[in-house]
Design an enzyme around this catalytic site. Sequence first.
Site, PDB file in Angstrom:
ATOM      1  N   GLU A   1     -20.192  21.555 -14.236  1.00 32.12           N
ATOM      2  CA  GLU A   1     -20.373  20.104 -14.776  1.00 32.12           C
ATOM      3  C   GLU A   1     -19.460  18.876 -14.239  1.00 32.12           C
ATOM      4  OE1 GLU A   1     -20.413  20.134 -19.145  1.00 32.12           O
ATOM      5  OE2 GLU A   1     -20.848  22.283 -19.059  1.00 32.12           O
TER       6      GLU A   1
ATOM      7  N   GLN B   1      -7.134  -2.283   4.500  1.00 31.45           N
ATOM      8  CA  GLN B   1      -6.146  -1.443   3.714  1.00 31.45           C
ATOM      9  C   GLN B   1      -7.036  -0.633   2.635  1.00 31.45           C
ATOM     10  OE1 GLN B   1      -2.049  -2.689   3.274  1.00 31.45           O
ATOM     11  NE2 GLN B   1      -2.425  -3.113   1.062  1.00 31.45           N
TER      12      GLN B   1
ATOM     13  N   TYR C   1      -9.233  -7.132  13.220  1.00 34.83           N
ATOM     14  CA  TYR C   1      -8.636  -6.376  11.906  1.00 34.83           C
ATOM     15  C   TYR C   1      -8.435  -7.307  10.903  1.00 34.83           C
ATOM     16  CZ  TYR C   1      -5.406  -4.389   8.573  1.00 34.83           C
ATOM     17  OH  TYR C   1      -4.868  -3.886   7.308  1.00 34.83           O
TER      18      TYR C   1
ATOM     19  N   ASN D   1     -17.799  27.290 -22.319  1.00 34.31           N
ATOM     20  CA  ASN D   1     -18.777  26.133 -21.488  1.00 34.31           C
ATOM     21  C   ASN D   1     -18.371  26.324 -19.871  1.00 34.31           C
ATOM     22  OD1 ASN D   1     -19.467  25.142 -23.930  1.00 34.31           O
ATOM     23  ND2 ASN D   1     -17.832  23.853 -24.125  1.00 34.31           N
TER      24      ASN D   1
ATOM     25  N   SER E   1       0.806  -1.139   0.029  1.00 35.23           N
ATOM     26  CA  SER E   1       0.187  -0.022  -0.100  1.00 35.23           C
ATOM     27  C   SER E   1       0.917   1.103   0.209  1.00 35.23           C
ATOM     28  CB  SER E   1      -0.896   0.021   1.242  1.00 35.23           C
ATOM     29  OG  SER E   1      -0.115  -0.036   2.399  1.00 35.23           O
TER      30      SER E   1
ATOM     31  N   SER F   1     -14.251  25.077 -26.647  1.00 33.99           N
ATOM     32  CA  SER F   1     -14.695  24.050 -27.706  1.00 33.99           C
ATOM     33  C   SER F   1     -13.296  24.022 -28.551  1.00 33.99           C
ATOM     34  CB  SER F   1     -15.948  24.019 -28.346  1.00 33.99           C
ATOM     35  OG  SER F   1     -15.629  23.065 -29.372  1.00 33.99           O
TER      36      SER F   1
ATOM     37  N   THR G   1     -41.109  26.169  -9.206  1.00 35.06           N
ATOM     38  CA  THR G   1     -41.377  24.591  -8.517  1.00 35.06           C
ATOM     39  C   THR G   1     -41.720  24.015  -9.699  1.00 35.06           C
ATOM     40  OG1 THR G   1     -43.699  24.961  -8.128  1.00 35.06           O
ATOM     41  CG2 THR G   1     -42.168  25.537  -6.267  1.00 35.06           C
ATOM     42  N   HIS G   2     -41.370  22.492  -9.881  1.00 35.21           N
ATOM     43  CA  HIS G   2     -41.229  21.740 -10.864  1.00 35.21           C
ATOM     44  C   HIS G   2     -40.812  22.583 -12.165  1.00 35.21           C
ATOM     45  CE1 HIS G   2     -44.525  19.786  -8.605  1.00 35.21           C
ATOM     46  NE2 HIS G   2     -44.855  20.930  -8.350  1.00 35.21           N
TER      47      HIS G   2
ATOM     48  N   LYS H   1     -17.888  28.731 -28.517  1.00 39.01           N
ATOM     49  CA  LYS H   1     -18.121  28.289 -27.242  1.00 39.01           C
ATOM     50  C   LYS H   1     -17.651  28.643 -26.113  1.00 39.01           C
ATOM     51  CE  LYS H   1     -21.103  25.564 -26.489  1.00 39.01           C
ATOM     52  NZ  LYS H   1     -21.251  24.193 -26.607  1.00 39.01           N
TER      53      LYS H   1
ATOM     54  N   LYS I   1      -8.392   3.274   2.192  1.00 38.16           N
ATOM     55  CA  LYS I   1      -7.282   4.306   1.957  1.00 38.16           C
ATOM     56  C   LYS I   1      -7.773   5.052   0.658  1.00 38.16           C
ATOM     57  CE  LYS I   1      -4.256   2.840   5.007  1.00 38.16           C
ATOM     58  NZ  LYS I   1      -5.168   1.503   5.276  1.00 38.16           N
TER      59      LYS I   1
HETATM   60  N1  ARG Z   1      -1.214  -1.293   5.427  1.00 46.41           N
HETATM   61  C1  ARG Z   1      -1.965  -2.046   6.383  1.00 46.41           C
HETATM   62  C2  ARG Z   1      -3.368  -1.163   6.329  1.00 46.41           C
HETATM   63  O1  ARG Z   1      -3.507  -0.170   5.871  1.00 46.41           O
HETATM   64  C3  ARG Z   1      -1.462  -1.621   7.785  1.00 46.41           C
HETATM   65  C4  ARG Z   1      -2.054  -2.832   8.741  1.00 46.41           C
HETATM   66  C5  ARG Z   1      -1.326  -3.999   8.379  1.00 46.41           C
HETATM   67  N2  ARG Z   1      -1.530  -5.063   9.549  1.00 46.41           N
HETATM   68  C6  ARG Z   1      -1.561  -6.176   9.297  1.00 46.41           C
HETATM   69  N3  ARG Z   1      -1.602  -6.956  10.385  1.00 46.41           N
HETATM   70  N4  ARG Z   1      -1.053  -6.949   8.128  1.00 46.41           N
HETATM   71  O2  ARG Z   1      -4.426  -1.609   6.816  1.00 46.41           O
END
Ligand code: ARG
Length: 465
Positions: free
Chosen positions: A297, A329, A324, A292, A30, A284, A162-163, A290, A332
Site C-alpha cells: 500500500e 539548486q 546556470y 494489513n 543547501s 491495527s 480482463t476488466h 487485522k 537535489k
Molecule cells: N549549491 C549550488 C547548486 O546546488 C552550487 C552552485 C552554485 N553556483 C552559484 N553560482 N551560485 O546549484
Amino acid sequence: MTAQLSKKAEAWSARFNEPVSDLVKRYTASVFFDKRLAPFDIQGSLAHAEMLAAQGIISEQDRAEIERGMAQIRSEIEAGSFEWLLDLEDVHLNIEKRLTELVGDAGKRLHTGRSRNDQVATDIRLYVRSAIDDILGLLASLRGALTDLAERHADTIMPGFTHLQVAQPITFGHHMLAYVEMFGRDAERMQDARRRVNRLPLGAAALAGTTFPIDRLRVAKTLGFEDVCHNSLDAVSDRDFAIEFTAAASLIMMHVSRFSEELVMWMSQRIGFIDIADRFCTGSSIMPQKKNPDVPELARGKTGRVYGHLNGLLVLMKGQPLAYNKDNQEDKEPLFDTIDTVTDTLRIFADMAGGITVKPDNMRAAALQGYATATDLADYLVKKGLPFRDAHEAVAHAVRACDDLKCDLSDMPLEKLREFSPLIEQDVFAVLTLEGSVAARDHVGGTAPNQVRAAIARVRKQLAE
Ligand code: ARG
C-alpha cells in the site's frame, strides 16, 4: 566591513558592503541536504587537482597537500566529526574551507579553472551514476526473486482477468513473469539513461570555459566518464539527465504500484489468493484480528511522490535561460528523495517476493468461476471446421444455458452441449479443463507451464550475464 566579511570567509566577500541576512542565508543554503554529495565532491576535486598538476597549473606539492587534506576530510565526514556550517552555504564551500584550514594555500588553489557550477553538475552526475548502478543491482535481485516464485508456481492455475472479470485460466508463474518482463525493461531504460548521465561537465567552469590549459579528457578518464559535455553552457545548465533518470524511476514505481495493487487485492479475504509474511505486514491499533499489507500500500502511495518529483524537475527547468541559475539548486531534494524511495522500495520488494505464500486451492476455485474455458470451446469448434464467429456465437449460447443451470461448461452433459453444436464430441472435456486450457497455449509468450519454464530459463540466463 570587508575585513569582517572575509573573516566569515564568504566566497565572494570583497564585493559586498553588508553581510547576507540570516534569513537569506538559510533560504539560499543547501548544505543540509547537499552534504550527501560529499564523497563525490571529493572524488571530483581529486581528479581536478591531479589534472591541474599534470598540466603544470598547480605544483605537484600542492596536489599532494590537497590529497592529504581530502583524506583527512573524508575520515572526518565518515566519523561524523566534520562540522557543516550553514554560513558556508553548500557542500562545496564547506569542504573547500576545511581543506584550506588543513593545508593552507594549496587548498585555495584547488578552485583554479573551476566554478561551483561545473563542480555541482559533476557531483550530481557521479551521484546519479552510482544510484543507477545500485538500482540495476536491485532490479536484478527483484527479477531473480520473482523468477524463483514463478518457478515454484509454473503449474499453479489461477484466473486471468480482463476488466477485472474472469477471462481465461493462466498460471501464477506466467503472471509473475509478466512483472519480470516489466522490471527488465526498467533496467534497460536505466542502462540507457546512464550513458547520458556519464558525461563530464567539469571544465565548463562558470559557463564559458576557462583560460587555463586544462585537459578535460584526462579528468573524464579518471572519473570513469565516457565522454565530456561538448558545450560549456549546456554542461552547467541542463539537468535533463536528472529528469530522464526520474522518468525511468517513475516507470519503475508505476510497475511496483501495479504489482502492489494486485498483492493488496489478492490478500483480501474476498479473494484470498496469497498471504504475505508477517514481517511485511502490520496490525491495527483497534482491531485485534487485522493483518494489513502495508508495504504494497505504501509503495503504491510513494509512487505518486516520485511522479511529483518528475513533474517538479520538469517545471524547474522549463523557464530557465542559459546558462546556470540558482533554480538548479532545487534539483537535489526531488532527486535524492526519488533515489531513496526507489532503492528502498526495490530492496523491500526483492525481499518480500520470497515472503509471498500462494493459495492454489483458492486460485483454482476462482478460475472455475466465470466460464474461463469458453474461448477454448470456441477454438475447439474452429478446429472442427466451424468459422470462428459462428463458434463464438454457439459458445455464447452454451454459456447462457450454464448461467441458467448454475453450472460450468465442463459440468454439462455431452448431449446438452451438442445442442449448441453437433460438432462437439467426447474429446471436448479435455479442452474444457483448466489444465488443458493452459497447456494448449504453448508458444513463445504463452501461459503453458512448459513455456513458463522456458521463459524462466531465458531470464536466468539474462540475469547471469
Ligand atoms: N549549491 C549550488 C547548486 O546546488 C552550487 C552552485 C552554485 N553556483 C552559484 N553560482 N551560485 O546549484
